[in-house]
Design a protein around this motif. Structure first.
Motif, PDB file in Angstrom:
ATOM      1  N   GLY A 247       0.658  -1.142  -0.420  1.00  0.00           N
ATOM      2  CA  GLY A 247       0.408  -0.453   0.101  1.00  0.00           C
ATOM      3  C   GLY A 247       0.961   1.175  -0.060  1.00  0.00           C
ATOM      4  N   LEU A 248       1.604   1.535   0.866  1.00  0.00           N
ATOM      5  CA  LEU A 248       2.721   2.883   1.397  1.00  0.00           C
ATOM      6  C   LEU A 248       3.206   2.728  -0.002  1.00  0.00           C
ATOM      7  CD1 LEU A 248       3.601   1.875   4.518  1.00  0.00           C
ATOM      8  CD2 LEU A 248       2.317   3.793   3.944  1.00  0.00           C
ATOM      9  N   PRO A 249       4.092   2.091  -1.292  1.00  0.00           N
ATOM     10  CA  PRO A 249       4.551   2.287  -2.556  1.00  0.00           C
ATOM     11  C   PRO A 249       3.689   2.602  -3.491  1.00  0.00           C
ATOM     12  CG  PRO A 249       5.634  -0.018  -1.388  1.00  0.00           C
ATOM     13  CD  PRO A 249       4.728   0.105  -0.795  1.00  0.00           C
ATOM     14  N   VAL A 250       2.757   2.071  -3.468  1.00  0.00           N
ATOM     15  CA  VAL A 250       1.061   2.509  -4.117  1.00  0.00           C
ATOM     16  C   VAL A 250       0.752   4.201  -4.119  1.00  0.00           C
ATOM     17  CG1 VAL A 250      -1.549   1.572  -4.810  1.00  0.00           C
ATOM     18  CG2 VAL A 250       0.799   0.185  -4.837  1.00  0.00           C
ATOM     19  N   LEU A 251       0.715   4.255  -2.441  1.00  0.00           N
ATOM     20  CA  LEU A 251       0.487   5.525  -2.504  1.00  0.00           C
ATOM     21  C   LEU A 251       1.585   7.123  -3.143  1.00  0.00           C
ATOM     22  CD1 LEU A 251      -2.214   7.367  -0.822  1.00  0.00           C
ATOM     23  CD2 LEU A 251      -0.216   6.979   1.178  1.00  0.00           C
ATOM     24  N   ALA A 252       2.803   5.801  -2.982  1.00  0.00           N
ATOM     25  CA  ALA A 252       3.757   7.442  -3.375  1.00  0.00           C
ATOM     26  C   ALA A 252       3.913   7.449  -4.443  1.00  0.00           C
ATOM     27  CB  ALA A 252       5.431   6.633  -2.775  1.00  0.00           C
TER      28      ALA A 252
ATOM     29  N   VAL B  10      -0.462   6.461  10.926  1.00  0.00           N
ATOM     30  CA  VAL B  10       0.055   8.031  10.290  1.00  0.00           C
ATOM     31  C   VAL B  10       1.235   7.588   9.167  1.00  0.00           C
ATOM     32  CG1 VAL B  10       2.440   9.197  11.622  1.00  0.00           C
ATOM     33  CG2 VAL B  10       0.436   8.559  12.814  1.00  0.00           C
ATOM     34  N   LEU B  11       1.347   6.604   9.212  1.00  0.00           N
ATOM     35  CA  LEU B  11       2.415   6.097   7.700  1.00  0.00           C
ATOM     36  C   LEU B  11       1.414   6.423   6.808  1.00  0.00           C
ATOM     37  CD1 LEU B  11       4.429   2.611   8.505  1.00  0.00           C
ATOM     38  CD2 LEU B  11       5.503   5.579   8.046  1.00  0.00           C
ATOM     39  N   PHE B  12       0.455   5.878   6.267  1.00  0.00           N
ATOM     40  CA  PHE B  12      -0.450   5.750   5.056  1.00  0.00           C
ATOM     41  C   PHE B  12      -1.024   7.363   5.437  1.00  0.00           C
ATOM     42  CE2 PHE B  12      -0.971   1.406   5.661  1.00  0.00           C
ATOM     43  CZ  PHE B  12      -0.752   1.462   4.188  1.00  0.00           C
ATOM     44  N   VAL B  13      -2.095   8.351   6.578  1.00  0.00           N
ATOM     45  CA  VAL B  13      -2.531   9.539   6.854  1.00  0.00           C
ATOM     46  C   VAL B  13      -1.195  10.344   6.513  1.00  0.00           C
ATOM     47  CG1 VAL B  13      -4.029  10.689   7.468  1.00  0.00           C
ATOM     48  CG2 VAL B  13      -3.725   8.260   7.700  1.00  0.00           C
ATOM     49  N   SER B  14      -0.282  10.487   6.946  1.00  0.00           N
ATOM     50  CA  SER B  14       0.588  11.712   7.120  1.00  0.00           C
ATOM     51  C   SER B  14       0.557  12.815   6.140  1.00  0.00           C
ATOM     52  CB  SER B  14       2.313  11.447   7.893  1.00  0.00           C
ATOM     53  OG  SER B  14       2.619  12.629   8.128  1.00  0.00           O
ATOM     54  N   PRO B  15       0.583  13.563   6.127  1.00  0.00           N
ATOM     55  CA  PRO B  15       0.877  14.004   4.411  1.00  0.00           C
ATOM     56  C   PRO B  15       2.685  14.204   4.316  1.00  0.00           C
ATOM     57  CG  PRO B  15      -0.009  15.534   5.838  1.00  0.00           C
ATOM     58  CD  PRO B  15      -0.243  15.008   6.372  1.00  0.00           C
ATOM     59  N   GLN B  16       3.447  14.310   5.168  1.00  0.00           N
ATOM     60  CA  GLN B  16       4.726  14.360   5.006  1.00  0.00           C
ATOM     61  C   GLN B  16       5.003  13.237   4.952  1.00  0.00           C
ATOM     62  OE1 GLN B  16       2.619  16.204   8.129  1.00  0.00           O
ATOM     63  NE2 GLN B  16       3.281  18.324   6.294  1.00  0.00           N
ATOM     64  N   LEU B  17       4.590  12.422   4.412  1.00  0.00           N
ATOM     65  CA  LEU B  17       5.589  11.155   4.396  1.00  0.00           C
ATOM     66  C   LEU B  17       5.023  10.536   3.154  1.00  0.00           C
ATOM     67  CD1 LEU B  17       4.955   9.407   8.077  1.00  0.00           C
ATOM     68  CD2 LEU B  17       7.078  10.507   6.480  1.00  0.00           C
ATOM     69  N   PHE B  18       4.662   9.569   2.360  1.00  0.00           N
ATOM     70  CA  PHE B  18       4.755   9.038   1.642  1.00  0.00           C
ATOM     71  C   PHE B  18       3.219   9.943   0.541  1.00  0.00           C
ATOM     72  CE2 PHE B  18       5.495   5.381   3.910  1.00  0.00           C
ATOM     73  CZ  PHE B  18       6.749   4.434   2.801  1.00  0.00           C
ATOM     74  N   TRP B  19       2.724  10.421   1.317  1.00  0.00           N
ATOM     75  CA  TRP B  19       1.208  11.114   1.066  1.00  0.00           C
ATOM     76  C   TRP B  19       2.721  12.004  -0.042  1.00  0.00           C
ATOM     77  CZ3 TRP B  19      -3.462  10.767  -1.347  1.00  0.00           C
ATOM     78  CH2 TRP B  19      -3.870  10.226  -0.435  1.00  0.00           C
ATOM     79  N   GLY B  20       3.208  12.777   0.473  1.00  0.00           N
ATOM     80  CA  GLY B  20       4.179  14.055   0.246  1.00  0.00           C
ATOM     81  C   GLY B  20       5.298  13.872  -0.636  1.00  0.00           C
TER      82      GLY B  20
ATOM     83  N   LEU C 131      11.646   5.794 -13.870  1.00  0.00           N
ATOM     84  CA  LEU C 131      11.826   6.303 -12.497  1.00  0.00           C
ATOM     85  C   LEU C 131      10.698   6.004 -11.872  1.00  0.00           C
ATOM     86  CD1 LEU C 131      12.304   9.850 -14.372  1.00  0.00           C
ATOM     87  CD2 LEU C 131      13.333   9.023 -12.814  1.00  0.00           C
ATOM     88  N   ILE C 132       9.893   5.841 -11.589  1.00  0.00           N
ATOM     89  CA  ILE C 132       8.351   5.065 -11.410  1.00  0.00           C
ATOM     90  C   ILE C 132       9.057   3.532 -10.773  1.00  0.00           C
ATOM     91  CG2 ILE C 132       5.836   4.032 -11.758  1.00  0.00           C
ATOM     92  CD1 ILE C 132       5.457   5.761 -13.574  1.00  0.00           C
ATOM     93  N   VAL C 133       9.275   2.540 -11.889  1.00  0.00           N
ATOM     94  CA  VAL C 133       9.993   1.373 -11.106  1.00  0.00           C
ATOM     95  C   VAL C 133      10.432   2.053  -9.737  1.00  0.00           C
ATOM     96  CG1 VAL C 133      11.131  -0.226 -11.499  1.00  0.00           C
ATOM     97  CG2 VAL C 133       9.478   0.232 -12.789  1.00  0.00           C
ATOM     98  N   PHE C 134      11.879   2.836 -10.050  1.00  0.00           N
ATOM     99  CA  PHE C 134      13.205   3.099  -9.329  1.00  0.00           C
ATOM    100  C   PHE C 134      12.214   3.741  -7.983  1.00  0.00           C
ATOM    101  CE2 PHE C 134      15.082   6.543  -7.578  1.00  0.00           C
ATOM    102  CZ  PHE C 134      16.668   6.406  -7.146  1.00  0.00           C
ATOM    103  N   HIS C 135      11.358   4.753  -8.501  1.00  0.00           N
ATOM    104  CA  HIS C 135       9.792   5.135  -7.045  1.00  0.00           C
ATOM    105  C   HIS C 135       9.981   4.516  -5.899  1.00  0.00           C
ATOM    106  CE1 HIS C 135       9.938   9.572  -5.487  1.00  0.00           C
ATOM    107  NE2 HIS C 135       7.779   8.839  -5.595  1.00  0.00           N
ATOM    108  N   PHE C 136       8.932   3.394  -7.231  1.00  0.00           N
ATOM    109  CA  PHE C 136       8.516   2.151  -6.054  1.00  0.00           C
ATOM    110  C   PHE C 136       9.447   1.447  -5.703  1.00  0.00           C
ATOM    111  CE2 PHE C 136       6.190  -1.819  -6.020  1.00  0.00           C
ATOM    112  CZ  PHE C 136       4.812  -1.157  -5.749  1.00  0.00           C
ATOM    113  N   LEU C 137      10.586   1.129  -5.993  1.00  0.00           N
ATOM    114  CA  LEU C 137      11.537  -0.048  -5.519  1.00  0.00           C
ATOM    115  C   LEU C 137      11.960   1.065  -4.127  1.00  0.00           C
ATOM    116  CD1 LEU C 137      13.417  -1.844  -8.281  1.00  0.00           C
ATOM    117  CD2 LEU C 137      11.069  -2.304  -6.708  1.00  0.00           C
ATOM    118  N   SER C 138      12.069   2.272  -3.830  1.00  0.00           N
ATOM    119  CA  SER C 138      12.769   2.933  -3.559  1.00  0.00           C
ATOM    120  C   SER C 138      11.696   2.962  -1.882  1.00  0.00           C
ATOM    121  CB  SER C 138      13.182   4.293  -3.248  1.00  0.00           C
ATOM    122  OG  SER C 138      13.902   3.976  -4.578  1.00  0.00           O
ATOM    123  N   ALA C 139      10.357   2.983  -2.397  1.00  0.00           N
ATOM    124  CA  ALA C 139       9.056   2.871  -1.542  1.00  0.00           C
ATOM    125  C   ALA C 139       9.294   1.606  -0.957  1.00  0.00           C
ATOM    126  CB  ALA C 139       8.383   3.292  -2.163  1.00  0.00           C
ATOM    127  N   VAL C 140       9.061  -0.187  -1.329  1.00  0.00           N
ATOM    128  CA  VAL C 140       9.331  -0.984  -0.951  1.00  0.00           C
ATOM    129  C   VAL C 140      10.696  -1.235   0.224  1.00  0.00           C
ATOM    130  CG1 VAL C 140       9.382  -3.152  -1.018  1.00  0.00           C
ATOM    131  CG2 VAL C 140       8.300  -1.754  -2.678  1.00  0.00           C
TER     132      VAL C 140
END
Length: 445
Positions: free
Chosen positions: A27-32, A138-148, A102-111
């Motif tokens: 969920g967190l990588p998809v969010l990012a 907090v991880l899922f909702v915080s706009p200072q983490l994966f949302w940002g 870029l998307i795969v790099f971003h996704f793997l970084s989130a994983v």
């Protein structure tokens, strides 16, 4: 952890643990990557030579792609070369589409970041389900983490934060060498890993139930110092290109744009780029307001994460010391706030001890939930500001001009000469034709 809005005292079973871990790791990588995946589907494939960051809904992706043009294969053991080396490996695979890389790099970084976070939550889930679910929320909702991070495609920040999270796992398992090595590995992508990693490790080692041996603190500090010196010496010896050659590699990475050229300038000019960053920031009327709001939000997380009073000074060491230091060097205040939030979250999870397991009043618990919801309503953190709401308030107070950074042309009129081909100035884009004001706001010192 006390006063959290989810209450349960039952020990979770293996299925619950698996569901929580899977939810975080997927969920967190998809969010990012939510914005970039949607934009890539709508706009189709793009090669690096036809790259259009605005089509991705990521205003700084061109800048990030330029920074990732640096790699170990072409430039030797160069500063900040690890991220580009990983992207280069994706390029050499079947991923020829630049956007997909870029998307795969971003996704793997989130994983890479989500896995150690899931491990840390799993460690407290069996003893305090309420705490674990709140920290996951907090991880899922915080706009200072994966949302940002969802609006900053291709940045190495999640990778470096992942190194810090893995380092905390190593530290809690009393493997100090691995913990220090992971922080140093993160610094090969960006120095922010070292700036935020060392205070975090020191702060955790000062917590009695995390560490009861003073010798570990000295050992970690010595190992870190030796590692930093070794990296600096190795980079000096094994970097095989000059700064001007690195700049040209960045210029060749994508079509002309102001962000591409700023990436070349900020990456290769050292102290000069830091001075330019100071000039850009000090020339903006809203800068003190942005910095003040950044500090206030970082302080709010001490309450949201229910940091115990006995640990507040240590929390400040892990969060405010690196946040203040790096804010003096570079103008990406929103990025530094996200790093500080990661540090605060890691510190909170790692310091859940017997004193954290006593529930207090529901009023405080619901108050935390309301504050987190209010932060979410203020929209995600951007590269240069704590959130969109702060940007809008600043615009109302100082107007549009008061919220825009001073241009690189005003701060360093000769900055283009450091990245242009000698005798071929046309290879640098004509910045007067760039009309997007956000493109004048990039820095990655």
């Amino acid at each position: 952890m006390n006063a959290l809005p989810i209450s349960s005292r039952q020990r979770p079973n293996a299925a619950l643990t698996g569901v929580l871990a899977a939810g975080l790791i997927v969920g967190l990588p998809v969010l990012a990557c939510r914005k970039s995946i949607k934009a890539a589907v709508l706009n189709g494939p793009q090669s690096c030579q036809t790259f259009n960051d605005t089509a991705l809904g990521a205003a700084n992706a061109a800048y990030n792609l330029g920074v990732l043009a640096i790699n170990y294969q072409q430039h030797g053991f160069i500063r900040r070369g690890l991220g580009g080396t990983i992207l280069s490996a994706l390029h050499q695979s079947s991923l020829s589409n630049c956007v997909h890389q870029l998307i795969v790099f971003h996704f793997l970084s989130a994983v890479w970041l989500a896995i150690p976070m899931a491990l840390l939550l799993r460690a407290i889930l069996t003893e305090n389900r309420r705490c674990a679910f709140w920290m996951a929320a907090v991880l899922f909702v915080s706009p200072q983490l994966f949302w940002g991070w969802g609006s900053d495609l291709g940045r190495t920040d999640m990778f470096t934060s992942g190194c810090l999270a893995w380092a905390v796992v190593g530290l809690l398992r009393r493997n100090d060498v691995v913990a220090v090595a992971l922080v140093l590995v993160g610094s090969l992508a960006h120095e922010s890993a070292a700036i935020f990693g060392l205070p975090l490790m020191i702060a955790l080692l000062l917590v009695p139930h995390v560490n009861r041996s003073r010798s570990r603190l000295l050992r970690v500090a010595v190992l870190f110092a030796i590692g930093c010196v070794a990296i600096l010496i190795a980079q000096d010896i094994f970097t095989t290109v000059r700064p001007r050659d690195v700049a040209q590699a960045i210029l060749h990475s994508q079509p002309p744009s102001l962000l591409r050229d700023l990436a070349a300038y900020m990456t290769t000019t050292g102290t000069r780029s830091i001075i330019t960053s100071w000039c850009q920031s000090l020339g903006r009327a809203a800068t003190p307001f942005y910095l003040g709001c950044t500090i206030v939000i970082a302080a709010m997380y001490a309450w949201l994460l229910a940091i115990q009073r006995v640990n507040l000074v240590k929390y400040g060491l892990a969060v405010f010391l690196p946040l203040g230091f790096i804010s003096l060097l570079a103008i990406d205040y929103g990025r530094w706030l996200m790093f500080a939030t990661v540090n605060g979250w890691l510190f909170a999870v790692a310091t859940v001890g017997p004193a954290n397991r006593t529930a207090s009043g529901n009023l405080v618990a619901w108050g935390r939930l309301v504050v987190l919801a209010a932060l979410f309503a203020m929209k995600p953190t951007t590269v240069f500001a704590p959130n969109r709401f702060v940007e809008r308030v600043a615009a109302l107070i100082w107007g549009k001009e008061g919220t825009e950074l001073r241009s690189a042309d005003a701060c360093d009129p000769k900055w283009r000469t450091f990245i242009a081909f000698r005798g071929h100035p046309s290879n640098v884009s004509d910045h007067r034709r760039e009309r997007n004001p956000r493109w004048r706001m990039s820095s990655d010192v």
